[in-house]
Scaffold this active site. Structure first.
Site, short mmCIF file in Angstrom:
data_model
loop_
_atom_site.label_atom_id
_atom_site.label_comp_id
_atom_site.label_asym_id
_atom_site.label_seq_id
_atom_site.Cartn_x
_atom_site.Cartn_y
_atom_site.Cartn_z
N GLU A 16 -1.84 7.33 0.66
CA GLU A 16 -1.79 5.91 1.02
C GLU A 16 -0.47 5.64 1.72
O GLU A 16 0.60 5.91 1.17
CB GLU A 16 -1.91 5.02 -0.23
CG GLU A 16 -1.89 3.54 0.11
CD GLU A 16 -1.85 2.65 -1.12
OE1 GLU A 16 -2.89 2.06 -1.45
OE2 GLU A 16 -0.77 2.54 -1.76
N ARG A 53 6.10 8.14 -3.22
CA ARG A 53 5.94 8.15 -4.68
C ARG A 53 4.60 8.80 -5.06
O ARG A 53 3.60 8.68 -4.36
CB ARG A 53 6.06 6.75 -5.28
CG ARG A 53 4.88 5.80 -5.02
CD ARG A 53 4.01 5.67 -6.26
NE ARG A 53 2.81 4.86 -6.04
CZ ARG A 53 1.68 5.31 -5.53
NH1 ARG A 53 1.58 6.57 -5.14
NH2 ARG A 53 0.63 4.53 -5.40
N LYS A 82 1.89 8.95 -8.03
CA LYS A 82 1.47 8.17 -9.20
C LYS A 82 1.66 9.02 -10.46
O LYS A 82 1.37 10.21 -10.45
CB LYS A 82 -0.01 7.83 -9.06
CG LYS A 82 -0.33 6.33 -8.97
CD LYS A 82 -1.83 6.16 -9.03
CE LYS A 82 -2.40 4.81 -8.74
NZ LYS A 82 -1.62 3.68 -8.50
N LYS A 95 6.51 14.46 8.75
CA LYS A 95 6.07 13.82 9.99
C LYS A 95 6.85 12.54 10.26
O LYS A 95 7.26 12.26 11.38
CB LYS A 95 4.57 13.49 9.92
CG LYS A 95 3.68 14.71 10.07
CD LYS A 95 2.23 14.31 9.92
CE LYS A 95 1.31 15.50 10.15
NZ LYS A 95 1.38 16.05 11.52
P1 GTP Z 1 -4.55 -0.84 -6.15
O1 GTP Z 1 -5.61 -0.51 -7.14
O2 GTP Z 1 -3.43 -1.66 -6.74
O3 GTP Z 1 -4.02 0.39 -5.46
O4 GTP Z 1 -5.22 -1.79 -5.07
P2 GTP Z 1 -6.36 -1.50 -3.98
O5 GTP Z 1 -6.93 -0.14 -4.16
O6 GTP Z 1 -7.29 -2.67 -3.95
O7 GTP Z 1 -5.54 -1.44 -2.63
P3 GTP Z 1 -4.63 -2.51 -1.92
O8 GTP Z 1 -4.56 -1.99 -0.52
O9 GTP Z 1 -5.07 -3.91 -2.11
O10 GTP Z 1 -3.22 -2.37 -2.65
C1 GTP Z 1 -2.60 -1.14 -2.78
C2 GTP Z 1 -1.12 -1.28 -3.10
O11 GTP Z 1 -0.50 -2.27 -2.27
C3 GTP Z 1 -0.75 -1.72 -4.50
O12 GTP Z 1 -0.76 -0.64 -5.39
C4 GTP Z 1 0.66 -2.29 -4.28
O13 GTP Z 1 1.62 -1.25 -4.13
C5 GTP Z 1 0.51 -2.98 -2.96
N1 GTP Z 1 0.07 -4.37 -3.13
C6 GTP Z 1 -1.16 -4.86 -2.90
N2 GTP Z 1 -1.21 -6.17 -3.14
C7 GTP Z 1 0.02 -6.54 -3.54
C8 GTP Z 1 0.60 -7.79 -3.95
O14 GTP Z 1 -0.04 -8.82 -4.01
N3 GTP Z 1 1.92 -7.78 -4.28
C9 GTP Z 1 2.67 -6.65 -4.23
N4 GTP Z 1 3.97 -6.73 -4.57
N5 GTP Z 1 2.17 -5.46 -3.86
C10 GTP Z 1 0.86 -5.39 -3.54
MG MG Z 2 -2.16 1.42 -5.47
#
Ligand code: GTP
Ligand code: MG
Length: 230
Positions: free
Chosen positions: A170, A74, A76, A51
């Protein structure tokens, strides 16, 4: 009828009697089971990837410039899925992980300018077979550390031989400047093993502000030269 992954019967795997002789990242499950578990996510990623490629190519063809700079999907890894499961205290069964870990399939879309991020998100989520589950707008409300991006969880139907499975993906949308910051912040943070000194944290947050200002500046220049993008 579209069923959720929970209802799909693939969860049958998780109800098998755990075999203590089989060890691996998922403990009781063998690699064949894990591959089967991951398969629908791989397909979901392929569907959403197509898409996005269609949007990018068609928008480029329209001649007003392609808002999408690059895309990286990607899946996991099993080790990273189990690490997250432990972190969120999710039992290590396929059913639980499927229900609670919504970012097994992930795709990052890096755009030129901030409005492009919202344009692409809208183009994707208004497609009738894309179901928007959650939006987290870390551009409107950056994280305290300065992180900016638009995160969507979408469900996309995957057509298997005998059923249709709604697979969560995601989608992270961000600008090149946001991506630059997030990539380097990730490196810096992980080198410090989560124990980042306060002064460095403040400087990282300031650098995120710089990146946001650069985004505004480039957008203003683009606007001055080309006028507003439709
Ligand atoms: P995860 O358990 O890490 O997946 O977090 P979440 O379920 O609370 O979701 P969130 O939307 O906060 O973050 C998901 C993804 O966004 C992460 O796995 C990272 O790839 C990216 N991400 C979120 N916060 C940060 C950050 O502070 N720095 C960076 N570099 N990436 C981030
Ligand atoms: Mg994540």
């Amino acid at each position: 009828m579209i069923v959720t992954t929970e209802q799909s019967g693939l969860g049958e795997l998780a109800r098998r009697t755990p075999d203590d002789n089989v060890t691996g990242p998922f403990g009781a499950y063998g690699f064949a089971d894990v591959n089967k578990f991951l398969m629908v996510y791989k397909f979901g990623l392929a569907e959403i990837g197509t898409k996005i490629n269609i949007l990018a190519e068609e928008l480029a063809h329209r001649g007003r410039g392609n808002p999408i700079e690059h895309v990286s999907p990607r899946l996991k890894t099993p080790a990273s899925i189990t690490a997250k499961a432990r972190r969120i205290e999710c039992p290590l069964t396929f059913d639980d992980m499927r229900a609670r870990i919504r970012d097994i399939a992930g795709i990052r879309i890096v755009c030129g300018f901030v409005p492009d991020v919202y344009t692409v998100a809208r183009m994707l989520t208004r497609q009738p077979d894309v179901h928007l589950v959650v939006t987290k707008d870390y551009i409107a409300q950056p994280k305290p550390n300065g992180y900016r991006s638009l995160h969507l969880i979408v469900e996309i139907p995957v057509f298997l031989s005998d059923q249709v499975v709604a697979v969560p993906v995601e989608v992270q949308l961000r600008t090149v400047a946001m991506d630059f910051w997030a990539s380097l912040e990730h490196k810096i943070y992980y080198k410090h093993d989560a124990d980042v000194p306060a002064a460095l944290r403040a400087e990282l947050a300031a650098a995120a502000e710089d990146a946001a200002r650069l985004d505004e500046r480039m957008q203003r220049l683009h606007h001055e030269i080309h006028g507003p993008r439709q």
